[in-house]
Design a protein around this motif. Structure first.
Motif, PDB file in Angstrom:
ATOM      1  N   ALA A   1       0.840  -1.199   0.000  1.00 56.07           N
ATOM      2  CA  ALA A   1       0.000   0.000   0.000  1.00 56.07           C
ATOM      3  C   ALA A   1       0.874   1.247   0.000  1.00 56.07           C
ATOM      4  CB  ALA A   1      -0.925   0.000   1.220  1.00 56.07           C
ATOM      5  N   ALA A   2       0.378   2.308  -0.623  1.00 58.56           N
ATOM      6  CA  ALA A   2       1.140   3.550  -0.699  1.00 58.56           C
ATOM      7  C   ALA A   2       1.015   4.343   0.597  1.00 58.56           C
ATOM      8  CB  ALA A   2       0.657   4.394  -1.882  1.00 58.56           C
ATOM      9  N   VAL A   3       2.129   4.956   1.001  1.00 56.07           N
ATOM     10  CA  VAL A   3       2.215   5.760   2.217  1.00 56.07           C
ATOM     11  C   VAL A   3       2.765   7.135   1.847  1.00 56.07           C
ATOM     12  CG1 VAL A   3       2.599   3.701   3.626  1.00 56.07           C
ATOM     13  CG2 VAL A   3       4.570   4.987   2.757  1.00 56.07           C
ATOM     14  N   LEU A   4       2.839   8.016   2.831  1.00 51.59           N
ATOM     15  CA  LEU A   4       3.509   9.298   2.651  1.00 51.59           C
ATOM     16  C   LEU A   4       4.911   9.215   3.235  1.00 51.59           C
ATOM     17  CD1 LEU A   4       0.690  11.835   3.640  1.00 51.59           C
ATOM     18  CD2 LEU A   4       1.246  10.913   1.379  1.00 51.59           C
ATOM     19  N   GLU A   5       5.893   9.702   2.488  1.00 50.00           N
ATOM     20  CA  GLU A   5       7.271   9.802   2.970  1.00 50.00           C
ATOM     21  C   GLU A   5       7.588  11.274   3.181  1.00 50.00           C
ATOM     22  OE1 GLU A   5      10.881   7.522   1.290  1.00 50.00           O
ATOM     23  OE2 GLU A   5      11.149   9.551   0.481  1.00 50.00           O
ATOM     24  N   THR A   6       7.858  11.666   4.437  1.00 51.46           N
ATOM     25  CA  THR A   6       8.164  13.059   4.753  1.00 51.46           C
ATOM     26  C   THR A   6       9.675  13.245   4.862  1.00 51.46           C
ATOM     27  OG1 THR A   6       8.132  12.803   7.166  1.00 51.46           O
ATOM     28  CG2 THR A   6       6.008  13.172   6.084  1.00 51.46           C
ATOM     29  N   THR A   7      10.097  14.512   4.824  1.00 46.15           N
ATOM     30  CA  THR A   7      11.521  14.826   4.894  1.00 46.15           C
ATOM     31  C   THR A   7      11.750  15.927   5.914  1.00 46.15           C
ATOM     32  OG1 THR A   7      11.706  14.315   2.520  1.00 46.15           O
ATOM     33  CG2 THR A   7      13.565  15.443   3.545  1.00 46.15           C
TER      34      THR A   7
ATOM     35  N   GLY B   1      -4.695   2.945   2.514  1.00 47.40           N
ATOM     36  CA  GLY B   1      -3.591   3.368   1.663  1.00 47.40           C
ATOM     37  C   GLY B   1      -3.921   4.578   0.817  1.00 47.40           C
ATOM     38  N   ILE B   2      -2.877   5.252   0.346  1.00 46.39           N
ATOM     39  CA  ILE B   2      -3.049   6.396  -0.550  1.00 46.39           C
ATOM     40  C   ILE B   2      -3.361   5.840  -1.934  1.00 46.39           C
ATOM     41  CG2 ILE B   2      -2.011   8.504  -1.449  1.00 46.39           C
ATOM     42  CD1 ILE B   2      -2.305   8.459   1.612  1.00 46.39           C
ATOM     43  N   ALA B   3      -4.510   6.209  -2.485  1.00 46.02           N
ATOM     44  CA  ALA B   3      -5.012   5.557  -3.705  1.00 46.02           C
ATOM     45  C   ALA B   3      -4.917   6.453  -4.932  1.00 46.02           C
ATOM     46  CB  ALA B   3      -6.445   5.087  -3.492  1.00 46.02           C
TER      47      ALA B   3
END
Length: 289
Positions: free
Chosen positions: A54-60, A122-124
């Motif tokens: 599933a897609a997630v958010l990756e922060t920086t 998940g991010i769709a």
């Protein structure tokens, strides 16, 4: 507010959608991409009941803030950071319920670089070549998040994990990367190869999702000229004309003409995602398996 979507209130320095990436397209010039810290992304997905891909958010570095339009379960992992829901402190590294309309705030990293935010379902966003990952080099996938973006969510597929504490590795104080020398180690002097595997480097502030750049002793060439472009793999340690090694990460180019002195073991690359500028880097030569 009953639709399944996230509204981006604060995008942060660089927040992207990531999953396991799109392997198998290097012959078309398309990098794998995907989450730089794969284990952290997989863990937050597991915490909210998502499938591993599933897609997630990756922060920086400084996190992000999102507002769900329907009640969701979320989990924040990767780089340790403060988490709030509706302005109230919430758990990091554990599933939390975020009611419809409440603000989920992911704060600045206390250590490490990249955080991961999973939301039930998940991010769709629309997949490209089988993946929803943002690829900064090729431009495939969704653009990095901007304030006001609306991200669709999928349908939850399973119950979220019921845990008190989930162990997660701490971001490294020193990055140790095991490498197999070659295929172009012969392009460097014996003294340069010894320096590469014995001297300390530091993580450069110019590092990004394409490559971890280093500062330290320049590696001297044993032969002049340049190579014809050849295929590049994840973890390849390329040495540009300035002599400072660059470790290729998820968004790396699929070809390159600078010599590759070594290749980093895949198991060591997630730690590179959390290596802050300035920390020491050591390359340790190991035998080919």
């Amino acid at each position: 507010m009953t639709d399944r979507a996230l509204v981006v209130v604060r995008a942060g320095a660089l927040t992207t959608v990531q999953d396991r990436g799109r392997p198998g397209y290097a012959h078309l010039g398309v990098p794998r991409s995907g989450a730089l810290d794969g284990p952290a992304a997989a863990l937050v997905n597991r915490l909210v009941g998502n499938a591993p891909d599933a897609a997630v958010l990756e922060t920086t570095l400084n996190g992000c803030a999102v507002r769900p339009r329907s009640t969701v379960v979320a989990a924040v992992g990767g780089a340790p950071c403060p988490v709030t829901v509706g302005g109230r402190p919430a758990a990091w590294g554990a599933p939390v319920v975020v009611p419809a309309g409440e603000l989920l705030e992911v704060g600045a990293a206390r250590s490490g670089v990249r955080g991961y935010v999973a939301v039930s379902g998940g991010i769709a966003v629309e997949p490209v070549l089988g993946s929803r990952a943002t690829d900064l080099l090729s431009g495939l996938g969704p653009a990095p998040l901007a304030d006001g973006d609306v991200l669709p969510l999928g349908t939850p597929v399973g119950p979220h994990a019921r845990v008190d504490v989930v162990p997660q590795p701490s971001p490294p104080a020193e990055l140790v990367l095991r490498v197999t020398l070659g295929p172009r180690a012969g392009w460097f002097t014996p003294a340069a190869v010894r320096a590469f595997t014995s001297r300390a480097y530091r993580v450069s502030s110019a590092s990004n999702r394409i490559g971890l750049r280093t500062e330290g002793p320049a590696l001297e060439r044993a032969r002049p000229g340049e190579l014809p472009s050849e295929g590049m793999v994840l973890g390849a340690v390329q040495v540009p004309p300035d002599g400072r090694p660059v470790v290729f990460l998820a968004d790396h180019p699929t070809t390159g003409g600078y010599p590759v002195i070594a290749v980093v073991r895949a198991a060591d690359l997630p730690a590179a995602a959390q290596a802050v500028p300035g920390i020491p880097v050591r390359f340790v030569a190991v035998r080919r398996r």
